[in-house]
Design a protein around this motif. Structure first.
Motif, PDB file in Angstrom:
ATOM      1  N   ARG A   4       0.832  -1.209   0.000  1.00  0.00           N
ATOM      2  CA  ARG A   4       0.000   0.000   0.000  1.00  0.00           C
ATOM      3  C   ARG A   4       0.864   1.255   0.000  1.00  0.00           C
ATOM      4  NH1 ARG A   4      -3.433  -0.905   5.356  1.00  0.00           N
ATOM      5  NH2 ARG A   4      -3.538  -2.924   4.314  1.00  0.00           N
ATOM      6  N   ASP A   5       2.044   1.172   0.620  1.00  0.00           N
ATOM      7  CA  ASP A   5       2.963   2.306   0.630  1.00  0.00           C
ATOM      8  C   ASP A   5       3.780   2.363  -0.656  1.00  0.00           C
ATOM      9  OD1 ASP A   5       2.218   2.970   3.333  1.00  0.00           O
ATOM     10  OD2 ASP A   5       3.453   1.282   3.991  1.00  0.00           O
ATOM     11  N   ARG A   6       4.152   1.203  -1.160  1.00  0.00           N
ATOM     12  CA  ARG A   6       4.991   1.147  -2.345  1.00  0.00           C
ATOM     13  C   ARG A   6       4.235   1.561  -3.598  1.00  0.00           C
ATOM     14  NH1 ARG A   6       7.766  -4.509  -2.875  1.00  0.00           N
ATOM     15  NH2 ARG A   6       8.279  -3.899  -0.747  1.00  0.00           N
ATOM     16  N   LEU A   7       2.979   1.169  -3.700  1.00  0.00           N
ATOM     17  CA  LEU A   7       2.193   1.453  -4.898  1.00  0.00           C
ATOM     18  C   LEU A   7       1.694   2.884  -4.954  1.00  0.00           C
ATOM     19  CD1 LEU A   7      -0.027  -1.764  -5.009  1.00  0.00           C
ATOM     20  CD2 LEU A   7       1.931  -1.258  -6.474  1.00  0.00           C
ATOM     21  N   GLY A   8       1.536   3.527  -3.790  1.00  0.00           N
ATOM     22  CA  GLY A   8       0.892   4.813  -3.771  1.00  0.00           C
ATOM     23  C   GLY A   8      -0.606   4.663  -3.981  1.00  0.00           C
ATOM     24  N   PRO A   9      -1.356   5.754  -3.914  1.00  0.00           N
ATOM     25  CA  PRO A   9      -2.815   5.629  -3.973  1.00  0.00           C
ATOM     26  C   PRO A   9      -3.383   5.291  -5.342  1.00  0.00           C
ATOM     27  CG  PRO A   9      -2.177   7.934  -3.839  1.00  0.00           C
ATOM     28  CD  PRO A   9      -0.931   7.135  -3.645  1.00  0.00           C
ATOM     29  N   VAL A  10      -2.709   5.703  -6.420  1.00  0.00           N
ATOM     30  CA  VAL A  10      -3.308   5.551  -7.750  1.00  0.00           C
ATOM     31  C   VAL A  10      -2.263   5.075  -8.756  1.00  0.00           C
ATOM     32  CG1 VAL A  10      -4.657   6.660  -9.570  1.00  0.00           C
ATOM     33  CG2 VAL A  10      -4.878   7.451  -7.205  1.00  0.00           C
ATOM     34  N   GLY A  11      -2.683   4.105  -9.587  1.00  0.00           N
ATOM     35  CA  GLY A  11      -1.874   3.629 -10.695  1.00  0.00           C
ATOM     36  C   GLY A  11      -2.693   3.631 -11.965  1.00  0.00           C
ATOM     37  N   HIS A 253      -5.117   1.107  -3.083  1.00  0.00           N
ATOM     38  CA  HIS A 253      -4.580   1.577  -4.357  1.00  0.00           C
ATOM     39  C   HIS A 253      -5.666   1.356  -5.403  1.00  0.00           C
ATOM     40  CE1 HIS A 253      -1.529   1.972  -7.599  1.00  0.00           C
ATOM     41  NE2 HIS A 253      -2.131   0.952  -8.179  1.00  0.00           N
ATOM     42  N   VAL A 254      -5.820   2.299  -6.323  1.00  0.00           N
ATOM     43  CA  VAL A 254      -6.790   2.197  -7.408  1.00  0.00           C
ATOM     44  C   VAL A 254      -6.034   2.336  -8.712  1.00  0.00           C
ATOM     45  CG1 VAL A 254      -8.893   3.147  -8.420  1.00  0.00           C
ATOM     46  CG2 VAL A 254      -8.523   3.311  -5.954  1.00  0.00           C
ATOM     47  N   CYS A 255      -6.309   1.452  -9.675  1.00  0.00           N
ATOM     48  CA  CYS A 255      -5.656   1.594 -10.982  1.00  0.00           C
ATOM     49  C   CYS A 255      -6.707   2.020 -12.008  1.00  0.00           C
ATOM     50  CB  CYS A 255      -4.937   0.320 -11.396  1.00  0.00           C
ATOM     51  SG  CYS A 255      -5.757  -1.231 -11.024  1.00  0.00           S
TER      52      CYS A 255
END
Length: 283
Positions: A4-11, A253-255
């Motif tokens: 959750r920290d590595r991906l950030g909130p949005v991809g 995270h949301v892509c």
């Protein structure tokens, strides 16, 4: 560092073949934390490796590797090769596909367990993979045997239900399809063209009904209510709000998948990134 920290909130979610190295660099510059490669990437993961080599910080995730098309032993070899060269930057999204698209699809729950057994035996860590889960039984496998789940074509209420089912530690990373278009008529036409194939797939229509849509909603190309809810349209602020709705419901995270899929998404994603307040990277 947790995912959750590595991906950030949005991809960003985009079909594997449509993600160039230039686009990956641009997504990284705009502040997106991950690029998800859809369309069943092959087990060799050569394209994922090329994208990692062309960027510095962005995570490359598969969304998803199809267990019927990608040999698990080969996937494990690819994972270890890439991990040695780009440690910590690859996330394996794994799924069982669709009955209508895969003739050999049979007993997908058992097949997923066997697939994960091979990855275990080959030393692919549980925390480096997520399972695409739409139903409760596959969601349980995601909880027990992976870092979490990467659902597709779901709505924020379903994100909230997945968070409740998985607890607070598991990764919940839903896809959200969007159209940067403030004209409801043209935006719905784009969305309906995209949804047409999915509305012929039993697992998706079942998931839609679980999400509160009626038989009438999923019939005849989808009601306006279904189309507008699953594929969000509007200006950049509205699409940023669509991503935020999943985060508020419990997603880590949301892509975002930008339609039309054949067009260059860079300009639209730049406007959405600005509306989200993502920290752009330079240099």
């Amino acid at each position: 560092m947790r995912w959750r920290d590595r991906l950030g909130p949005v991809g960003v979610w985009r079909r594997d073949a449509a993600v160039s190295t230039d686009l990956a660099r641009e997504l990284e510059r705009l502040g997106f934390g991950a690029v998800w490669l859809g369309g069943s990437p092959p087990a060799d993961l050569e394209h994922a490796e090329a994208l990692l080599g062309a960027t510095r910080t962005i995570t490359v995730a598969t969304g998803i590797v199809n267990i019927w098309n990608a040999d698990p032993a080969e996937l494990a070899v690819s994972f270890h090769r890439i991990e040695a060269r780009h440690p910590g930057r690859l996330l394996l999204g794994i799924g069982s596909g669709h009955r209508e698209a895969t003739a050999e699809r049979n007993r997908p729950l058992e097949a997923m367990q066997r697939y994960l057994d091979v990855l275990d035996e080959a030393g692919v860590p549980t925390e480096r993979r997520v399972v695409s889960a739409l139903g409760p039984k596959m969601l349980r496998i995601a909880l027990d045997r992976s870092a979490g789940t990467h659902p597709y074509l779901t709505i924020p209420a379903q994100t909230a239900a997945m968070r409740e089912a998985l607890g607070q530690e598991a990764l919940v990373a839903p896809e959200q399809t969007v159209v940067l278009d403030t004209d409801a008529t043209t935006a719905r036409a784009t969305a309906r063209g995209f949804l047409a194939n999915y509305l012929r797939m039993v697992n998706y229509t079942t998931t839609m009904r679980r999400g509160g849509f009626s038989e009438q909603d999923v019939a005849d190309g989808g009601s306006d209510h279904l189309v507008d809810t699953i594929v969000r349209h509007g200006d950049a602020a509205a699409l940023a709000a669509a991503a935020q709705a999943h985060l508020d419901a419990g997603a880590d995270h949301v892509c975002l998948q930008v339609l039309p899929a054949t067009a260059d998404p860079s300009a639209a994603l730049g406007r959405i990134a600005a509306a989200l307040g993502l920290p752009s990277r330079t240099g």
